[in-house]
Design a protein around this motif. Structure first.
Motif, PDB file in Angstrom:
ATOM      1  N   GLU A   1       0.829  -1.205   0.000  1.00 65.56           N
ATOM      2  CA  GLU A   1       0.000   0.000   0.000  1.00 65.56           C
ATOM      3  C   GLU A   1       0.865   1.257   0.000  1.00 65.56           C
ATOM      4  O   GLU A   1       0.545   2.243  -0.679  1.00 65.56           O
ATOM      5  N   LYS A   2       1.946   1.219   0.743  1.00 68.02           N
ATOM      6  CA  LYS A   2       2.848   2.381   0.783  1.00 68.02           C
ATOM      7  C   LYS A   2       3.487   2.609  -0.574  1.00 68.02           C
ATOM      8  O   LYS A   2       3.572   3.739  -1.063  1.00 68.02           O
ATOM      9  N   ASP A   3       3.949   1.515  -1.212  1.00 62.49           N
ATOM     10  CA  ASP A   3       4.571   1.649  -2.531  1.00 62.49           C
ATOM     11  C   ASP A   3       3.562   2.119  -3.575  1.00 62.49           C
ATOM     12  O   ASP A   3       3.917   2.851  -4.510  1.00 62.49           O
ATOM     13  N   ALA A   4       2.315   1.699  -3.438  1.00 62.94           N
ATOM     14  CA  ALA A   4       1.285   2.075  -4.408  1.00 62.94           C
ATOM     15  C   ALA A   4       0.796   3.500  -4.208  1.00 62.94           C
ATOM     16  O   ALA A   4       0.132   4.062  -5.095  1.00 62.94           O
ATOM     17  N   GLY A   5       1.077   4.083  -3.040  1.00 64.58           N
ATOM     18  CA  GLY A   5       0.653   5.457  -2.780  1.00 64.58           C
ATOM     19  C   GLY A   5      -0.727   5.566  -2.176  1.00 64.58           C
ATOM     20  O   GLY A   5      -1.283   6.669  -2.114  1.00 64.58           O
ATOM     21  N   THR A   6      -1.288   4.454  -1.710  1.00 65.80           N
ATOM     22  CA  THR A   6      -2.631   4.508  -1.125  1.00 65.80           C
ATOM     23  C   THR A   6      -2.605   4.739   0.381  1.00 65.80           C
ATOM     24  O   THR A   6      -3.669   4.842   0.998  1.00 65.80           O
ATOM     25  N   LYS A   7      -1.421   4.811   0.977  1.00 61.71           N
ATOM     26  CA  LYS A   7      -1.299   5.081   2.405  1.00 61.71           C
ATOM     27  C   LYS A   7      -0.652   6.435   2.627  1.00 61.71           C
ATOM     28  O   LYS A   7       0.173   6.899   1.829  1.00 61.71           O
ATOM     29  N   LYS A   8      -1.025   7.077   3.696  1.00 63.81           N
ATOM     30  CA  LYS A   8      -0.458   8.382   4.046  1.00 63.81           C
ATOM     31  C   LYS A   8       1.035   8.251   4.298  1.00 63.81           C
ATOM     32  O   LYS A   8       1.503   7.248   4.854  1.00 63.81           O
ATOM     33  N   VAL A   9       1.800   9.250   3.877  1.00 59.09           N
ATOM     34  CA  VAL A   9       3.235   9.274   4.126  1.00 59.09           C
ATOM     35  C   VAL A   9       3.591  10.650   4.693  1.00 59.09           C
ATOM     36  O   VAL A   9       3.025  11.667   4.287  1.00 59.09           O
ATOM     37  N   ALA A  10       4.498  10.663   5.654  1.00 55.03           N
ATOM     38  CA  ALA A  10       4.872  11.925   6.311  1.00 55.03           C
ATOM     39  C   ALA A  10       6.371  11.982   6.503  1.00 55.03           C
ATOM     40  O   ALA A  10       7.066  10.960   6.526  1.00 55.03           O
ATOM     41  N   GLY A  11       6.879  13.192   6.631  1.00 51.20           N
ATOM     42  CA  GLY A  11       8.305  13.394   6.849  1.00 51.20           C
ATOM     43  C   GLY A  11       8.737  14.750   6.322  1.00 51.20           C
ATOM     44  O   GLY A  11       7.904  15.598   5.986  1.00 51.20           O
ATOM     45  N   SER A  12      10.028  14.962   6.238  1.00 47.96           N
ATOM     46  CA  SER A  12      10.541  16.209   5.685  1.00 47.96           C
ATOM     47  C   SER A  12      10.498  16.141   4.164  1.00 47.96           C
ATOM     48  O   SER A  12      10.399  15.057   3.576  1.00 47.96           O
ATOM     49  N   GLY A  13      10.576  17.282   3.521  1.00 41.32           N
ATOM     50  CA  GLY A  13      10.525  17.301   2.068  1.00 41.32           C
ATOM     51  C   GLY A  13      10.639  18.703   1.523  1.00 41.32           C
ATOM     52  O   GLY A  13      11.164  19.612   2.191  1.00 41.32           O
ATOM     53  N   VAL A  14      10.158  18.896   0.316  1.00 46.69           N
ATOM     54  CA  VAL A  14      10.192  20.205  -0.341  1.00 46.69           C
ATOM     55  C   VAL A  14       8.854  20.447  -1.033  1.00 46.69           C
ATOM     56  O   VAL A  14       8.111  19.507  -1.334  1.00 46.69           O
ATOM     57  N   SER A  15       8.572  21.722  -1.264  1.00 44.29           N
ATOM     58  CA  SER A  15       7.412  22.093  -2.078  1.00 44.29           C
ATOM     59  C   SER A  15       7.882  23.041  -3.182  1.00 44.29           C
ATOM     60  O   SER A  15       8.763  23.875  -2.966  1.00 44.29           O
ATOM     61  N   VAL A  16       7.307  22.867  -4.367  1.00 44.25           N
ATOM     62  CA  VAL A  16       7.651  23.680  -5.537  1.00 44.25           C
ATOM     63  C   VAL A  16       6.378  24.367  -6.022  1.00 44.25           C
ATOM     64  O   VAL A  16       5.364  23.699  -6.240  1.00 44.25           O
ATOM     65  N   THR A  17       6.444  25.682  -6.176  1.00 43.58           N
ATOM     66  CA  THR A  17       5.284  26.444  -6.631  1.00 43.58           C
ATOM     67  C   THR A  17       5.587  27.069  -7.987  1.00 43.58           C
ATOM     68  O   THR A  17       6.609  27.731  -8.165  1.00 43.58           O
ATOM     69  N   LEU A  18       4.706  26.825  -8.951  1.00 45.26           N
ATOM     70  CA  LEU A  18       4.816  27.403 -10.287  1.00 45.26           C
ATOM     71  C   LEU A  18       3.596  28.284 -10.532  1.00 45.26           C
ATOM     72  O   LEU A  18       2.482  27.923 -10.166  1.00 45.26           O
ATOM     73  N   ASP A  19       3.816  29.425 -11.194  1.00 44.01           N
ATOM     74  CA  ASP A  19       2.710  30.349 -11.422  1.00 44.01           C
ATOM     75  C   ASP A  19       2.880  31.040 -12.761  1.00 44.01           C
ATOM     76  O   ASP A  19       4.004  31.187 -13.269  1.00 44.01           O
ATOM     77  N   ASP A  20       1.742  31.464 -13.325  1.00 43.41           N
ATOM     78  CA  ASP A  20       1.775  32.226 -14.570  1.00 43.41           C
ATOM     79  C   ASP A  20       2.452  33.573 -14.337  1.00 43.41           C
ATOM     80  O   ASP A  20       2.476  34.094 -13.219  1.00 43.41           O
TER      81      ASP A  20
END
Length: 244
Positions: free
Chosen positions: A91-110
């Protein structure tokens, strides 16, 4: 009796009036008595798209509740802890379970609609140069996967292996729902590896040239703690079949 002669100028005038009457009749028949210059039909289409998007969001939420209930029943009826651990891993590999931790966010805009060239020697932008395109979002997603992301979401939706990022005009259609810019892509994983993958992506380097030239939006933020929801939509593959 005196024969009446029809002058060419009078005949031309009659022809013009007849043609004008025909045009007015065709216009009325096409519009069915409505104003052809109004954009109410486009507004109705936009309202329909937004309503369908809202309905899809409600169905996604309902499906998520049913899926959670099915998972609870499956674990309750299975007494094999090994099988449960295997199921959790899948389920974790398939993406059907919640995952948490550190990471990054990328914002794109017109870019602003009145944007002009910001770099000497660069031509003035065309309308197509000022909006986020499908390949821009795909480049970010591909780079984050390459950087070892444990999970990715765009806006509020988790991506899985069958997720398709599609843009129509300046709107994003993702898994049956419609979004407008700015677009936010969030990934869980090693921050340095993720940012390195973004920096090394040729497609993103090309996009950054437009950022410098025409003021398109680009922002990368570290996230100390982020939680991605599990994918709750259908996992059935849908494909076209030839008609024989």
């Amino acid at each position: 009796m005196t024969r009446l002669r029809v002058r060419p100028a009078r005949l031309a005038t009659l022809g013009v009036f007849a043609l004008a009457g025909l045009i007015f009749w065709i216009s009325f028949n096409t519009a069915h008595g409505t104003d052809l210059r109004t954009d109410s039909s486009m507004l109705r289409l936009s309202d329909l798209i937004q309503e369908r998007s809202r309905k899809n969001a409600e169905l996604d939420s309902s499906a998520a509740g049913v899926r959670a209930q099915v998972d609870r029943l499956a674990r309750r009826d299975s007494g094999d802890s090994t099988e449960n651990r295997k199921l959790t891993g899948l389920e974790k590999d398939a993406g059907t379970k919640k995952v948490a931790g550190s990471g990054v966010s990328v914002t794109l805009d017109d870019a602003p609609p009145n944007a002009t060239a910001q770099v000497p020697g660069v031509p003035e932008p065309q309308p197509n140069d000022l909006v986020i395109h499908q390949q821009d979002l795909q480049a970010v997603v591909n780079a984050l996967w390459k950087g070892g992301a444990e999970g990715i979401k765009i806006m509020d939706q988790r991506l899985i292996s069958t997720s398709a990022v599609r843009c129509v005009g300046n709107t994003l259609i993702l898994q049956g729902r419609v979004y407008s810019p700015p677009y936010k892509v969030t990934a869980v994983g090693d921050q340095e590896a993720l940012k390195k993958a973004l920096d090394e992506s040729p497609a993103i380097q090309n996009y950054l040239q437009y950022v410098d030239a025409y003021d398109l939006g680009w922002k990368v933020d570290d996230r100390k703690s982020v939680s991605l929801p599990g994918y709750s939509g259908t996992v059935d593959l849908r494909y076209a079949k030839p008609i024989r």
